[in-house]
Design a protein around this motif. Structure first.
Motif, PDB file in Angstrom:
ATOM      1  N   SER A 152       0.819  -1.215   0.000  1.00 59.29           N
ATOM      2  CA  SER A 152       0.000   0.000   0.000  1.00 59.29           C
ATOM      3  C   SER A 152       0.850   1.262   0.000  1.00 59.29           C
ATOM      4  O   SER A 152       2.043   1.241   0.341  1.00 59.29           O
ATOM      5  CB  SER A 152      -0.917   0.021   1.219  1.00 59.29           C
ATOM      6  N   VAL A 153       0.212   2.356  -0.343  1.00 59.70           N
ATOM      7  CA  VAL A 153       0.887   3.652  -0.338  1.00 59.70           C
ATOM      8  C   VAL A 153       1.415   3.957   1.062  1.00 59.70           C
ATOM      9  O   VAL A 153       2.575   4.363   1.235  1.00 59.70           O
ATOM     10  CB  VAL A 153      -0.075   4.765  -0.808  1.00 59.70           C
ATOM     11  N   ALA A 154       0.572   3.760   2.076  1.00 59.84           N
ATOM     12  CA  ALA A 154       0.989   4.074   3.443  1.00 59.84           C
ATOM     13  C   ALA A 154       2.170   3.223   3.888  1.00 59.84           C
ATOM     14  O   ALA A 154       3.123   3.731   4.505  1.00 59.84           O
ATOM     15  CB  ALA A 154      -0.194   3.870   4.399  1.00 59.84           C
ATOM     16  N   GLN A 155       2.148   1.929   3.577  1.00 59.97           N
ATOM     17  CA  GLN A 155       3.256   1.048   3.966  1.00 59.97           C
ATOM     18  C   GLN A 155       4.535   1.411   3.217  1.00 59.97           C
ATOM     19  O   GLN A 155       5.624   1.446   3.806  1.00 59.97           O
ATOM     20  CB  GLN A 155       2.868  -0.409   3.689  1.00 59.97           C
ATOM     21  N   ARG A 156       4.395   1.669   1.918  1.00 56.08           N
ATOM     22  CA  ARG A 156       5.596   2.005   1.122  1.00 56.08           C
ATOM     23  C   ARG A 156       6.243   3.296   1.609  1.00 56.08           C
ATOM     24  O   ARG A 156       7.469   3.387   1.739  1.00 56.08           O
ATOM     25  CB  ARG A 156       5.224   2.166  -0.359  1.00 56.08           C
ATOM     26  N   GLU A 157       5.395   4.303   1.892  1.00 59.31           N
ATOM     27  CA  GLU A 157       5.938   5.620   2.235  1.00 59.31           C
ATOM     28  C   GLU A 157       6.370   5.711   3.693  1.00 59.31           C
ATOM     29  O   GLU A 157       7.409   6.314   3.999  1.00 59.31           O
ATOM     30  CB  GLU A 157       4.882   6.689   1.958  1.00 59.31           C
ATOM     31  N   GLN A 158       5.617   5.083   4.602  1.00 58.43           N
ATOM     32  CA  GLN A 158       5.846   5.322   6.023  1.00 58.43           C
ATOM     33  C   GLN A 158       6.663   4.225   6.699  1.00 58.43           C
ATOM     34  O   GLN A 158       7.436   4.513   7.622  1.00 58.43           O
ATOM     35  CB  GLN A 158       4.495   5.451   6.741  1.00 58.43           C
ATOM     36  N   VAL A 159       6.482   2.985   6.264  1.00 59.96           N
ATOM     37  CA  VAL A 159       7.138   1.874   6.943  1.00 59.96           C
ATOM     38  C   VAL A 159       8.425   1.475   6.229  1.00 59.96           C
ATOM     39  O   VAL A 159       9.502   1.427   6.839  1.00 59.96           O
ATOM     40  CB  VAL A 159       6.181   0.665   7.057  1.00 59.96           C
ATOM     41  N   PHE A 160       8.322   1.170   4.928  1.00 60.76           N
ATOM     42  CA  PHE A 160       9.484   0.663   4.192  1.00 60.76           C
ATOM     43  C   PHE A 160      10.286   1.757   3.504  1.00 60.76           C
ATOM     44  O   PHE A 160      11.465   1.591   3.230  1.00 60.76           O
ATOM     45  CB  PHE A 160       9.020  -0.375   3.161  1.00 60.76           C
ATOM     46  N   ARG A 161       9.599   2.862   3.191  1.00 60.88           N
ATOM     47  CA  ARG A 161      10.243   3.986   2.493  1.00 60.88           C
ATOM     48  C   ARG A 161      10.978   3.506   1.242  1.00 60.88           C
ATOM     49  O   ARG A 161      12.139   3.778   1.020  1.00 60.88           O
ATOM     50  CB  ARG A 161      11.185   4.734   3.434  1.00 60.88           C
ATOM     51  N   LYS A 162      10.218   2.760   0.440  1.00 61.09           N
ATOM     52  CA  LYS A 162      10.765   2.195  -0.787  1.00 61.09           C
ATOM     53  C   LYS A 162       9.895   2.585  -1.969  1.00 61.09           C
ATOM     54  O   LYS A 162       8.704   2.878  -1.830  1.00 61.09           O
ATOM     55  CB  LYS A 162      10.857   0.672  -0.687  1.00 61.09           C
TER      56      LYS A 162
END
Length: 552
Positions: A132-142
């Motif tokens: 998800s957008v939130a996971q990519r941007e906030q958790v993994f930053r990938k």
């Protein structure tokens, strides 16, 4: 309510119209069911199940009929690993059941997972990573490309480990947080994984599209599933799986619409246990299909037993209003509901219809191990004469006349209202006996005999104020003669005698029950009931009981 404007939709509609599912009326066949109680459900418990409890729960799932069971995340803890090894080494996995294990797309976790599976007859290896957008941007930053690379690398390692490990393995991939992922990107990452696995008709793969967090109305998820189904590579060799959670309270609706849209498999739990508001409830889904005449391929014929075992093992409780399984879901307290149910049950018995159609009861409670007695109609201050009469008839064989039901119904409701509690069937019966049956004060009936000339002539022996009296009367029939004797010699007056009788039991020791209503001079109607092995005696007792109600 303040702060509403800080929220916005976090989901993504398909780029093209995906509404073919709206043309379908209902689900016509059961999907493949996969229980995730022992993994997703277990991790959400305040106190996760121990080894013995998980083994018992696994056996329960097998008994219900699950053919696919996710048994855990074996690389996550020693308990999970040991449970899986116990299932394998003690040969507890039936020949027709496939276990499933979860793994992140990380090398050491994947290798540990395959180590745990050595000797398993069949297993689904479930690979996932968040997209998800939130996971990519906030958790993994990938970036998207980096997220795809995680999935592809994990998929490649699954192939390698499967080739190196003895066993029969099927692959499954989940773009976790699918509902918060741009649909085109979700399609890209799923197709990238499929290009690694290259599924065939003999070696299908499972693509699982979870509602990890519910973000939309159900029709949105259905449109997302239809778009993925229409555009996914190798589609004929892909089993499209659903894994909805219930954050918006729409888990069942999400699943049902998504099945119309192309879903073929459902992951869920018994009673909807799981993180936050839980997973989708497979019991509700299955019995919804059942109510449409579709065999769910799961056995919930003894749902109360399943609920009892579930509550004991998980320490969770099933709400009284939980669909199908709740203690009160088939119970009517409302008078109008009770009346409709009682009449519907009687109509069904008289008509002998094939199809179930009783008001307020979507399915026959007997089909899932519930009982009519004590489950369907219960009495409180909101109840009506129909329900009270139904309970007396079902439990004690008393078929009261309609007007008497109304008279008695008000008495029971008043008692319930005064005590502020539910009235149990045995209490209702006790109230009925006290109020109506074989009443002996102020007049106690002793005996009677008849002589016959042109009219019926009778002598009725009674006790009043400790004095034995012999009352005489004449009438067109026996009961009329006794009625006239009571009125003439006791100096009382009543009219409009209403009478009903029936056998209380069957067989040589059967008793007769009689109901008699009389109308006093002021227009008030009084009722009595007589029970005796002799029908005439029961009628006299009923009449005397009614008279006692009037003059008492």
């Amino acid at each position: 309510m303040k702060n509403y404007d800080k929220y916005t939709k976090g989901y993504f509609m398909p780029p093209v119209s995906s509404l073919k599912w709206t043309q379908k009326e209902y689900i016509t066949e059961a999907p493949t069911w996969c229980s995730v109680d022992l993994r997703d459900g277990n991790q959400a418990l305040i106190v996760p199940m121990n080894l013995e409890e998980k083994l018992e729960f696994f056996k329960l799932l097998v008994k219900i009929g699950f053919k696919e069971i996710e048994v855990g995340f074996p690389a996550a803890s020693e308990t999970e690993f040991t449970f899986l090894r116990t299932l394998i080494e003690q040969n507890l996995i039936p020949d027709d059941v496939t276990i499933q294990v979860l793994t992140q797309a990380r090398e050491h976790i994947i290798r540990k997972t395959f180590e745990s599976l050595k000797g398993a007859p069949r297993a689904v290896v479930h690979l996932y990573n968040s997209t998800s957008v939130a996971q990519r941007e906030q958790v993994f930053r990938k970036t998207k490309e980096e997220i795809i690379n995680i999935a592809v690398t994990g998929a490649e390692l699954l192939k390698t480990c499967a080739e190196e490990t003895e066993g029969n393995f099927q692959f499954q991939y989940s773009p976790e947080s699918f509902t918060g992922t741009e649909i085109e990107f979700a399609l890209d990452i799923c197709n990238a994984v499929l290009d690694v696995w290259k599924p065939t008709a003999d070696n299908k793969v499972i693509m699982n599209l979870p509602v990890t967090v519910s973000m939309s109305m159900p029709h949105v998820y259905a449109s997302q599933i239809e778009y993925m189904s229409d555009n996914m590579k190798y589609r004929e060799n892909v089993i499209l799986s659903l894994h909805p959670h219930n954050d918006r309270g729409t888990g069942v609706a999400d699943t049902e619409l998504a099945l119309l849209a192309g879903g073929q498999r459902v992951e869920g739990t018994l009673f909807g246990n799981g993180e936050r508001t839980g997973n989708v409830d497979i019991i509700t889904l299955a019995l919804n299909m059942y109510s449409h005449g579709v065999d769910p391929q799961l056995n919930f014929e003894n749902l109360p037993e399943i609920r009892t075992i579930y509550e004991r093992l998980t320490k969770m409780t099933v709400n009284e209003r939980h669909p199908y399984a709740g203690e009160l879901v088939f119970t009517a307290f409302s008078g109008s509901h009770q009346d409709a149910i009682a009449k519907g049950m009687k109509w069904r018995e008289e008509e002998n219809r094939q199809y179930w159609s009783v008001p307020y009861l979507p399915i026959d409670p007997l089909d899932i191990g519930r009982q009519y007695e004590g489950d369907i109609i219960r009495i409180n201050s909101q109840s009506g004469k129909g329900g009270i009469g139904y309970l007396l008839q079902q439990n004690y064989g008393l078929d009261l006349p309609q007007q008497m039901r109304e008279n008695f119904g008000y008495k029971v409701k008043d008692i319930s209202d005064r005590l502020n509690k539910e009235i149990m069937p045995e209490e209702i019966y006790d109230i009925f006996k006290t109020e109506y049956v074989n009443i002996k004060t102020p007049i106690e009936f002793v005996n009677y005999h008849f002589t016959k000339s042109d009219d019926f002539q009778t002598v009725v022996q009674v006790i009043k104020n400790n004095e034995t009296l012999e009352l005489t009367g004449t009438g067109d029939g026996r009961l009329d003669a006794i009625s006239n004797a009571l009125q003439t010699d006791l100096g009382i007056s009543f009219s409009n005698l209403t009478y009903k009788e029936h056998a209380l039991d069957v067989g040589s020791k059967s008793q007769a029950v009689s109901y008699i209503g009389i109308t006093a001079a002021d227009g008030t109607m009084y009722w009595g009931c007589g029970i005796h092995v002799d029908i005439m005696t029961s009628s006299v007792k009923a009449l005397v009981s009614a008279v006692n109600k009037m003059i008492g």
